[in-house]
Design a protein around this motif. Sequence first.
Motif, short mmCIF file in Angstrom:
data_model
loop_
_atom_site.label_atom_id
_atom_site.label_comp_id
_atom_site.label_asym_id
_atom_site.label_seq_id
_atom_site.Cartn_x
_atom_site.Cartn_y
_atom_site.Cartn_z
N ASP A 67 37.67 44.03 38.54
CA ASP A 67 37.21 42.77 39.11
C ASP A 67 37.84 42.51 40.47
OD1 ASP A 67 35.23 41.53 37.48
OD2 ASP A 67 36.74 41.37 35.90
N ARG B 190 29.98 44.67 40.68
CA ARG B 190 30.34 45.90 39.98
C ARG B 190 29.22 46.40 39.06
NH1 ARG B 190 35.09 43.83 35.75
NH2 ARG B 190 34.57 45.61 34.48
N ASP C 96 37.13 37.37 27.26
CA ASP C 96 36.60 37.46 28.62
C ASP C 96 35.08 37.52 28.54
OD1 ASP C 96 36.17 37.85 31.29
OD2 ASP C 96 37.12 39.80 31.41
N GLU D 28 43.23 39.59 38.85
CA GLU D 28 41.95 40.24 39.12
C GLU D 28 41.07 39.41 40.05
OE1 GLU D 28 39.76 40.91 35.45
OE2 GLU D 28 40.40 39.01 34.60
N ARG E 215 33.25 32.02 33.20
CA ARG E 215 33.61 33.16 32.36
C ARG E 215 35.10 33.10 32.02
NH1 ARG E 215 34.20 38.79 35.82
NH2 ARG E 215 35.39 39.29 33.95
N ARG F 96 44.15 40.59 25.29
CA ARG F 96 43.60 39.69 26.30
C ARG F 96 42.71 38.66 25.60
NH1 ARG F 96 39.79 42.07 30.90
NH2 ARG F 96 38.27 42.30 29.25
MG MG Z 1 38.16 41.97 34.57
#
Ligand code: MG
Length: 555
Positions: free
Chosen positions: A457, A467, A338, A433, A361, A335
């Motif tokens: 998410d 969260r 992030d 997400e 983000r 990924r």
């Molecule tokens: Mg996430």
Amino acid sequence: MKIYKGKSVFGGIAIGKIQVYVKGEKQVKRVKVEDTEAEILRYRRASEEAMVQLSVLYDKALQEVGEANAAIFEIHQMMLEDGDYHESIENIIHTQEVNAEYAVAQTADNFAQMFAAMEDEYMRGRVADVRDISERLLSILQGEAAEKVSVSEPVIIVADDLVPSETVLLDKDMVLSFVTVHGSRNSHTAILARTMGIPVLVGTELPLDGMLDGTQDGKTGIVDGTNGIFYVEPDEETLSRLQKAGEEEQEKKALLQTLKGKENVTLDGKSILLYANIGNIKDMATVLQNDAGGIGLFRSEFIYLEREDFPSEEEQFQIYRTVAEIMGKKRVIIRTLDIGADKQCDYFRMEREENPALGCRAIRICLTRPEIFKTQLRALFRASKYGKIAIMYPMITSVKEVQRIRENVEEVKAELTAQGIEYGEPEQGIMIETPAAAIVSDRLAKEVDFFSIGTNDLTQYLLAVDRQNPALDEFCDIHHPAVLRMIELVVENAHRAGIWAGICGELGADPELTRDFLAMGVDELSVSPGRILPLRKTIRETDVSEYRKTWQKSW
Ligand code: MG
Ligand code: PEP
């Protein structure tokens, strides 16, 4: 019986004699020296000797705990050679006209204090590493052998702290468990402990006197690694209860091991991919131990979080290439970074935001700061030559973003071609997400090779529950119908467009939902490595067609 609480690094139960490990305090005196150049030379020779010792330790660790974990000693070598550490020692010798021992001890204290004050838990874990290399230098300067925990029978080691070099030198057959007062779950010592697969507690609330002075040696102890409890001189009832629990756990573990090499296939022949989530190249040992079919989520932002400046293209390339090579023909989904929300990185110099989870983000940073994005893309495309890498983009909300990503990708490929640099053609997918991505997943599916649903998410944004806020736990229903409906919709849309869809959020490992995910047709579950074999067991015991006949969707 005495009971102490600690933080569990690895579960399981160990029962045996206690052996307290007390480190000899190194006495370091401040001595004035006249010839500072000669003292600097003495320090440099000690540093060279330390490098040699670390290479020997690396080789030993390589054989015993694998390449990923042996890397700790390479990190120690890097720390030894680190400009700041090095300069600080030489500077103290030079400006204060003092002995090398004092300069090393002083530098160790300064660096340890600096790391301890850092917000990032991983960086706080570096305190043990800087102490370790400094102790090594002091031993060499003082002409002593480095300390070693020696054991001659199976014992539970109790210590104030253990540094990685002490951990790796432990006789694995003799150590049932270890319990330390200090140390963090993210320290390299903890990582090594996980690989040893023995119950370990760190941050244990042991009284400083009476426990660590050796008077407890030989007494019976029980480490309940699962619940984070250390019992000293347990009563009969506790002893027999935990003995029984330990036996049951062993049986379960042995049973799970028999699942290694087996397929993730249901009783009626439906298969599903079971991949692992990792944050770091150091997690690779557990990936292999648990027989993951691939890596479903490599959270590459940890590479950024571990550093004090942007990782170069070359550094990233080496990491991605290593992981791809280790996994061979198996898929490795990396990924792109992030950063943002709970994962802040000072050197990104982001503006302060009122709502970071809804802020700049992940892909939003990448699309607004293409120099960062393209460096990572170049590393990823180059590494794709060496294995089955797939790239995954986080926090997508629209088709437009995917198109902008593609523009960046095309530019990177054109640049690499122009420079005559080889690259592969990785699959490219997106994380679903955000509710927006889930709702337009029919359109997004036409743009990419795969979907991976980030339920962590997705749940946060769907239920409007932060969260990070434990006070909202009662409002965070992870089985909320809205979440399950979204997953079902995303899988349907993926299949309609002929692409595959997996889940890489925590919900993917929830055994209560495995049958539902199978019935929905989810193609892949990516979970933490330790959850793979238990999930394989559940999958192999499920009959999906039978389940479908009476399927009562709770959503
Ligand atoms: Mg996430
Ligand atoms: C998710 O959001 O579900 C996910 C896998 O990503 P992260 O937890 O890293 O945000």
